[in-house]
Design a protein around this motif. Structure first.
Motif, PDB file in Angstrom:
ATOM      1  N   THR A 178      -8.590  -4.700  -2.615  1.00  9.86           N
ATOM      2  CA  THR A 178      -7.858  -4.553  -3.874  1.00  9.86           C
ATOM      3  C   THR A 178      -7.550  -3.086  -4.155  1.00  9.86           C
ATOM      4  O   THR A 178      -6.444  -2.744  -4.589  1.00  9.86           O
ATOM      5  CB  THR A 178      -8.664  -5.156  -5.035  1.00  9.86           C
ATOM      6  OG1 THR A 178      -8.898  -6.535  -4.755  1.00  9.86           O
ATOM      7  CG2 THR A 178      -7.922  -5.026  -6.349  1.00  9.86           C
TER       8      THR A 178
ATOM      9  N   HIS B 187      -4.769  -1.964  -1.866  1.00  8.80           N
ATOM     10  CA  HIS B 187      -3.500  -2.525  -2.331  1.00  8.80           C
ATOM     11  C   HIS B 187      -2.947  -1.735  -3.514  1.00  8.80           C
ATOM     12  O   HIS B 187      -1.752  -1.474  -3.598  1.00  8.80           O
ATOM     13  CB  HIS B 187      -3.677  -3.996  -2.705  1.00  8.80           C
ATOM     14  CG  HIS B 187      -2.427  -4.641  -3.197  1.00  8.80           C
ATOM     15  ND1 HIS B 187      -1.359  -4.913  -2.365  1.00  8.80           N
ATOM     16  CD2 HIS B 187      -2.053  -5.050  -4.428  1.00  8.80           C
ATOM     17  CE1 HIS B 187      -0.398  -5.462  -3.078  1.00  8.80           C
ATOM     18  NE2 HIS B 187      -0.796  -5.562  -4.333  1.00  8.80           N
ATOM     19  N   SER B 188      -3.819  -1.307  -4.425  1.00  6.51           N
ATOM     20  CA  SER B 188      -3.350  -0.548  -5.593  1.00  6.51           C
ATOM     21  C   SER B 188      -2.824   0.832  -5.204  1.00  6.51           C
ATOM     22  O   SER B 188      -2.034   1.411  -5.937  1.00  6.51           O
ATOM     23  CB  SER B 188      -4.473  -0.413  -6.630  1.00  6.51           C
ATOM     24  OG  SER B 188      -5.490   0.428  -6.150  1.00  6.51           O
ATOM     25  N   TYR B 189      -3.240   1.348  -4.030  1.00  5.04           N
ATOM     26  CA  TYR B 189      -2.708   2.622  -3.541  1.00  5.04           C
ATOM     27  C   TYR B 189      -1.509   2.432  -2.618  1.00  5.04           C
ATOM     28  O   TYR B 189      -1.031   3.376  -1.996  1.00  5.04           O
ATOM     29  CB  TYR B 189      -3.792   3.418  -2.805  1.00  5.04           C
ATOM     30  CG  TYR B 189      -4.739   4.104  -3.738  1.00  5.04           C
ATOM     31  CD1 TYR B 189      -4.336   5.194  -4.489  1.00  5.04           C
ATOM     32  CD2 TYR B 189      -6.049   3.666  -3.873  1.00  5.04           C
ATOM     33  CE1 TYR B 189      -5.205   5.828  -5.354  1.00  5.04           C
ATOM     34  CE2 TYR B 189      -6.931   4.294  -4.730  1.00  5.04           C
ATOM     35  CZ  TYR B 189      -6.492   5.381  -5.471  1.00  5.04           C
ATOM     36  OH  TYR B 189      -7.361   6.008  -6.321  1.00  5.04           O
TER      37      TYR B 189
END
Length: 81
Positions: free
Chosen positions: A50, A53-55
């Protein structure tokens, strides 16, 4: 791609060195943690994927293997995220 870092594991109040090696390979999507992890360490794959994915880093069509050594020492806790 291979990345290696040093971390510290805890056994009671004593610390020990843990080498963390991460390798990504082309292939079927998977995220594996090896090296005698307990349940809380195995759950970290969701938190790590997660965060990646956020980066903006996608794990699509990649097999990611995280090796925690020494393999004979039980790894516990979310310290390895």
């Amino acid at each position: 791609m291979i990345a290696k870092i040093m971390s510290i594991g805890l056994k009671g109040v004593e610390g020990y060195r843990v080498q963390v090696e991460v390798q990504t390979l082309d292939g079927m999507e998977a995220f594996l943690i090896v090296g005698l992890p307990d349940a809380s360490v195995k759950e970290s794959k969701e938190r790590v994927s997660t965060a990646l994915h956020s980066y903006g880093h996608q794990l699509v069509d990649q097999k990611t293997v995280v090796n925690l050594s020494p393999s004979e020492q039980k790894k516990n806790g979310p310290i390895f995220d």
